[in-house]
Design a protein around this motif. Structure first.
Motif, PDB file in Angstrom:
ATOM      1  N   LEU A   1       4.195   4.216   2.561  1.00 24.66           N
ATOM      2  CA  LEU A   1       5.047   3.275   1.834  1.00 24.66           C
ATOM      3  C   LEU A   1       5.071   1.996   2.671  1.00 24.66           C
ATOM      4  O   LEU A   1       5.879   1.836   3.582  1.00 24.66           O
ATOM      5  CB  LEU A   1       6.456   3.854   1.661  1.00 24.66           C
ATOM      6  CG  LEU A   1       7.505   3.011   0.944  1.00 24.66           C
ATOM      7  CD1 LEU A   1       7.017   2.565  -0.429  1.00 24.66           C
ATOM      8  CD2 LEU A   1       8.813   3.779   0.814  1.00 24.66           C
ATOM      9  N   ASN A   2       4.134   1.086   2.383  1.00 22.90           N
ATOM     10  CA  ASN A   2       3.854  -0.066   3.237  1.00 22.90           C
ATOM     11  C   ASN A   2       3.894  -1.363   2.436  1.00 22.90           C
ATOM     12  O   ASN A   2       3.634  -1.371   1.235  1.00 22.90           O
ATOM     13  CB  ASN A   2       2.449   0.039   3.855  1.00 22.90           C
ATOM     14  CG  ASN A   2       2.159   1.390   4.466  1.00 22.90           C
ATOM     15  OD1 ASN A   2       3.044   2.027   5.016  1.00 22.90           O
ATOM     16  ND2 ASN A   2       0.906   1.824   4.368  1.00 22.90           N
ATOM     17  N   ASP A   3       4.186  -2.453   3.136  1.00 21.77           N
ATOM     18  CA  ASP A   3       4.003  -3.780   2.544  1.00 21.77           C
ATOM     19  C   ASP A   3       3.860  -4.780   3.680  1.00 21.77           C
ATOM     20  O   ASP A   3       4.406  -4.595   4.772  1.00 21.77           O
ATOM     21  CB  ASP A   3       5.174  -4.174   1.649  1.00 21.77           C
ATOM     22  CG  ASP A   3       4.763  -5.128   0.525  1.00 21.77           C
ATOM     23  OD1 ASP A   3       3.631  -5.648   0.575  1.00 21.77           O
ATOM     24  OD2 ASP A   3       5.579  -5.355  -0.391  1.00 21.77           O
ATOM     25  N   ALA A   4       3.120  -5.843   3.409  1.00 20.06           N
ATOM     26  CA  ALA A   4       2.907  -6.874   4.422  1.00 20.06           C
ATOM     27  C   ALA A   4       2.524  -8.171   3.736  1.00 20.06           C
ATOM     28  O   ALA A   4       1.929  -8.160   2.653  1.00 20.06           O
ATOM     29  CB  ALA A   4       1.811  -6.464   5.405  1.00 20.06           C
TER      30      ALA A   4
ATOM     31  N   ASP B   1       5.306   7.097 -10.925  1.00 25.53           N
ATOM     32  CA  ASP B   1       5.912   8.407 -11.132  1.00 25.53           C
ATOM     33  C   ASP B   1       6.943   8.823 -10.089  1.00 25.53           C
ATOM     34  O   ASP B   1       7.938   9.462 -10.419  1.00 25.53           O
ATOM     35  CB  ASP B   1       4.813   9.485 -11.192  1.00 25.53           C
ATOM     36  CG  ASP B   1       3.808   9.224 -12.289  1.00 25.53           C
ATOM     37  OD1 ASP B   1       4.243   8.867 -13.388  1.00 25.53           O
ATOM     38  OD2 ASP B   1       2.596   9.364 -12.043  1.00 25.53           O
ATOM     39  N   ALA B   2       6.716   8.502  -8.829  1.00 28.84           N
ATOM     40  CA  ALA B   2       7.613   8.969  -7.762  1.00 28.84           C
ATOM     41  C   ALA B   2       8.011   7.783  -6.895  1.00 28.84           C
ATOM     42  O   ALA B   2       7.501   7.581  -5.805  1.00 28.84           O
ATOM     43  CB  ALA B   2       6.926  10.044  -6.927  1.00 28.84           C
ATOM     44  N   THR B   3       8.954   7.006  -7.415  1.00 28.49           N
ATOM     45  CA  THR B   3       9.328   5.731  -6.782  1.00 28.49           C
ATOM     46  C   THR B   3      10.689   5.788  -6.087  1.00 28.49           C
ATOM     47  O   THR B   3      11.208   4.753  -5.672  1.00 28.49           O
ATOM     48  CB  THR B   3       9.355   4.617  -7.834  1.00 28.49           C
ATOM     49  OG1 THR B   3      10.348   4.941  -8.827  1.00 28.49           O
ATOM     50  CG2 THR B   3       8.011   4.468  -8.509  1.00 28.49           C
TER      51      THR B   3
ATOM     52  N   SER C   1       4.980   2.896   6.957  1.00 27.45           N
ATOM     53  CA  SER C   1       5.729   4.147   7.075  1.00 27.45           C
ATOM     54  C   SER C   1       4.928   5.294   6.490  1.00 27.45           C
ATOM     55  O   SER C   1       3.887   5.093   5.854  1.00 27.45           O
ATOM     56  CB  SER C   1       7.075   4.030   6.347  1.00 27.45           C
ATOM     57  OG  SER C   1       6.917   4.214   4.945  1.00 27.45           O
ATOM     58  N   ASP C   2       5.446   6.504   6.708  1.00 29.06           N
ATOM     59  CA  ASP C   2       4.818   7.697   6.129  1.00 29.06           C
ATOM     60  C   ASP C   2       5.693   8.302   5.040  1.00 29.06           C
ATOM     61  O   ASP C   2       5.627   9.501   4.778  1.00 29.06           O
ATOM     62  CB  ASP C   2       4.507   8.734   7.213  1.00 29.06           C
ATOM     63  CG  ASP C   2       5.742   9.157   8.001  1.00 29.06           C
ATOM     64  OD1 ASP C   2       6.866   8.716   7.670  1.00 29.06           O
ATOM     65  OD2 ASP C   2       5.586   9.952   8.955  1.00 29.06           O
ATOM     66  N   ALA C   3       6.494   7.465   4.381  1.00 27.78           N
ATOM     67  CA  ALA C   3       7.320   7.937   3.276  1.00 27.78           C
ATOM     68  C   ALA C   3       6.469   8.138   2.025  1.00 27.78           C
ATOM     69  O   ALA C   3       5.514   7.405   1.783  1.00 27.78           O
ATOM     70  CB  ALA C   3       8.439   6.940   2.993  1.00 27.78           C
ATOM     71  N   ASP C   4       6.826   9.111   1.227  1.00 31.64           N
ATOM     72  CA  ASP C   4       6.127   9.391  -0.025  1.00 31.64           C
ATOM     73  C   ASP C   4       6.460   8.333  -1.072  1.00 31.64           C
ATOM     74  O   ASP C   4       7.620   7.959  -1.255  1.00 31.64           O
ATOM     75  CB  ASP C   4       6.536  10.760  -0.571  1.00 31.64           C
ATOM     76  CG  ASP C   4       5.681  11.883  -0.025  1.00 31.64           C
ATOM     77  OD1 ASP C   4       4.469  11.873  -0.273  1.00 31.64           O
ATOM     78  OD2 ASP C   4       6.225  12.763   0.666  1.00 31.64           O
TER      79      ASP C   4
ATOM     80  N   GLY D   1       0.856  -1.186   0.000  1.00 31.88           N
ATOM     81  CA  GLY D   1       0.000   0.000   0.000  1.00 31.88           C
ATOM     82  C   GLY D   1       0.885   1.225   0.000  1.00 31.88           C
ATOM     83  O   GLY D   1       1.873   1.283   0.739  1.00 31.88           O
ATOM     84  N   PHE D   2       0.557   2.192  -0.832  1.00 31.45           N
ATOM     85  CA  PHE D   2       1.407   3.378  -0.922  1.00 31.45           C
ATOM     86  C   PHE D   2       0.581   4.583  -1.336  1.00 31.45           C
ATOM     87  O   PHE D   2      -0.493   4.464  -1.936  1.00 31.45           O
ATOM     88  CB  PHE D   2       2.554   3.150  -1.918  1.00 31.45           C
ATOM     89  CG  PHE D   2       2.130   2.552  -3.230  1.00 31.45           C
ATOM     90  CD1 PHE D   2       1.635   3.327  -4.262  1.00 31.45           C
ATOM     91  CD2 PHE D   2       2.206   1.176  -3.428  1.00 31.45           C
ATOM     92  CE1 PHE D   2       1.235   2.771  -5.472  1.00 31.45           C
ATOM     93  CE2 PHE D   2       1.814   0.594  -4.633  1.00 31.45           C
ATOM     94  CZ  PHE D   2       1.335   1.399  -5.653  1.00 31.45           C
ATOM     95  N   GLU D   3       1.102   5.741  -0.998  1.00 32.09           N
ATOM     96  CA  GLU D   3       0.437   6.999  -1.357  1.00 32.09           C
ATOM     97  C   GLU D   3       1.465   8.119  -1.270  1.00 32.09           C
ATOM     98  O   GLU D   3       2.462   8.010  -0.547  1.00 32.09           O
ATOM     99  CB  GLU D   3      -0.733   7.273  -0.402  1.00 32.09           C
ATOM    100  CG  GLU D   3      -1.617   8.442  -0.798  1.00 32.09           C
ATOM    101  CD  GLU D   3      -2.217   8.291  -2.178  1.00 32.09           C
ATOM    102  OE1 GLU D   3      -1.545   8.736  -3.148  1.00 32.09           O
ATOM    103  OE2 GLU D   3      -3.324   7.742  -2.297  1.00 32.09           O
ATOM    104  N   SER D   4       1.210   9.172  -2.011  1.00 32.69           N
ATOM    105  CA  SER D   4       2.077  10.343  -1.985  1.00 32.69           C
ATOM    106  C   SER D   4       1.332  11.525  -1.385  1.00 32.69           C
ATOM    107  O   SER D   4       0.150  11.736  -1.677  1.00 32.69           O
ATOM    108  CB  SER D   4       2.536  10.698  -3.402  1.00 32.69           C
ATOM    109  OG  SER D   4       3.209  11.934  -3.415  1.00 32.69           O
ATOM    110  N   SER D   5       2.020  12.290  -0.572  1.00 32.71           N
ATOM    111  CA  SER D   5       1.403  13.481   0.017  1.00 32.71           C
ATOM    112  C   SER D   5       1.117  14.536  -1.033  1.00 32.71           C
ATOM    113  O   SER D   5       0.335  15.459  -0.796  1.00 32.71           O
ATOM    114  CB  SER D   5       2.316  14.056   1.103  1.00 32.71           C
ATOM    115  OG  SER D   5       3.574  14.440   0.556  1.00 32.71           O
ATOM    116  N   PHE D   6       1.724  14.403  -2.196  1.00 36.06           N
ATOM    117  CA  PHE D   6       1.522  15.387  -3.256  1.00 36.06           C
ATOM    118  C   PHE D   6       0.110  15.353  -3.827  1.00 36.06           C
ATOM    119  O   PHE D   6      -0.311  16.282  -4.502  1.00 36.06           O
ATOM    120  CB  PHE D   6       2.540  15.177  -4.383  1.00 36.06           C
ATOM    121  CG  PHE D   6       3.961  15.334  -3.929  1.00 36.06           C
ATOM    122  CD1 PHE D   6       4.424  16.538  -3.432  1.00 36.06           C
ATOM    123  CD2 PHE D   6       4.838  14.272  -3.979  1.00 36.06           C
ATOM    124  CE1 PHE D   6       5.731  16.680  -3.008  1.00 36.06           C
ATOM    125  CE2 PHE D   6       6.146  14.405  -3.563  1.00 36.06           C
ATOM    126  CZ  PHE D   6       6.599  15.611  -3.073  1.00 36.06           C
ATOM    127  N   VAL D   7      -0.626  14.266  -3.562  1.00 33.49           N
ATOM    128  CA  VAL D   7      -2.006  14.188  -4.060  1.00 33.49           C
ATOM    129  C   VAL D   7      -2.994  14.615  -2.980  1.00 33.49           C
ATOM    130  O   VAL D   7      -4.196  14.424  -3.121  1.00 33.49           O
ATOM    131  CB  VAL D   7      -2.342  12.771  -4.563  1.00 33.49           C
ATOM    132  CG1 VAL D   7      -1.429  12.383  -5.711  1.00 33.49           C
ATOM    133  CG2 VAL D   7      -2.258  11.743  -3.441  1.00 33.49           C
TER     134      VAL D   7
END
Length: 311
Positions: free
Chosen positions: A259-262, A286-288, A278-281, A247-253
């Motif tokens: 930045l998660n995985d399980a 596009d932004a990896t 985590s709370d990493a972008d 699961g992931f998401e960017s604060s830019f949106v």
């Protein structure tokens, strides 16, 4: 007969059954930002030794140096030994929640006789972000089986919305409460804030279902094994079988970054459960650039598992 028995015993030794775990077993996982070793069988908790935690500390510091935070839980599924850090701090779930929801759907609705994989769902709204269904403009009807596959393999936001629209409610609330993640109720939306320990509880429930080896378990195990984006598979896939949902998401949106995985890792040293949040972008494709943060941490955790947690 002797040959068959010998073969069965060899398989049992090489692939020992997973522990019959409950979500309450993780009550022992401590809070706070110490790297801690624990055993759910012995009921013990202790700090991880300095020499053993040096690589982990480096991987954790890399998040901090970039202005981010991280938490994790790793649990060997046959020894009951684990390691954790910052496991109770809430992060944005992002699409990690799609794994328990699809598992719940198979277990409670399809195998419970309340739905069929051939049921037709109609796409009435589309949602941006990850997935393939939003761009399929000439298609509005999908079999339930296809929607579930898209939701896991491609983290399809439109597909997930269709599932929540049709199967949300009291049954999900009861299933997720039993898993020990009481905040993830239907009246709290489709995405949640929870910690690495909560996500690990979900994967205890998922692993219990997968171990049953039913038709549904086999189906979603294949999906978890072929997700389009998996930091776990990126880190460990050359040597391990990985069944996971990132699961992931960017604060830019305009959302909380994630930045998660399980999932479940079948490694040469044994099977284990891992949850990293985590709370990493991060935004695919596009932004990896922050992927290395979680990949390096996962590699370090795999090393700790092999050295300290495995049988």
């Amino acid at each position: 007969m002797s040959s068959a028995v010998d073969g069965a015993l060899t398989a049992l030794v090489e692939n020992p059954p997973h522990l019959n775990l409950e979500q309450t077993d993780l009550a022992i996982v401590p809070s706070g930002r110490d790297i801690t070793a624990f055993s759910v069988l012995k009921g013990t908790v202790e700090p991880l030794g300095e020499s053993q935690s040096a690589t982990l500390r480096g991987a954790i510091s890399a998040f901090g140096d970039s202005g981010y935070h991280v938490g994790f839980v790793v649990l060997d599924l046959t020894t009951g030994r684990g390691v954790s850090y910052n496991a109770d701090t809430d992060f944005f779930s992002a699409s990690t929640v799609k794994a328990p929801f699809v598992t719940f759907l198979w277990q409670e609705f399809i195998e419970g006789g309340r739905a069929s994989v051939e049921d037709v769902l109609v796409k009435e709204d589309v949602y941006g972000g990850t997935g393939v269904m939003a761009s399929e403009e000439g298609k509005s009807e999908y079999a339930l089986e296809e929607v579930m596959a898209n939701t896991i393999m491609y983290s399809d936001n439109t597909g997930y919305a269709m599932l929540r629209d049709h199967y949300d409610g009291d049954s999900w609330d009861a299933w997720t409460a039993k898993a020990g993640v009481s905040q993830a109720t239907s009246d709290s939306g489709w995405y949640y804030d929870y910690g690495a320990c909560d996500l690990a509880k979900y994967w205890i429930a998922i692993d219990s279902y997968l171990e049953g080896n039913t038709e549904g378990a086999q189906s979603i195990e294949k999906l978890f094994g072929s997700t389009e984006v998996s930091f776990l598979r990126q880190a460990l896939g050359s040597d391990c079988a990985v069944y996971a949902k990132a699961g992931f998401e960017s604060s830019f949106v305009g959302s909380a970054a994630a930045l998660n995985d399980a999932g479940i890792v079948e490694s040469p040293s044994g099977d284990y459960l891992i949850a990293v949040m985590s709370d990493a972008d991060y935004s695919y494709p596009d932004a990896t650039e922050n992927a290395y943060l979680v990949v390096d941490l996962i590699k370090a955790l795999d090393g700790v598992h092999a050295e300290l947690l495995a049988a």
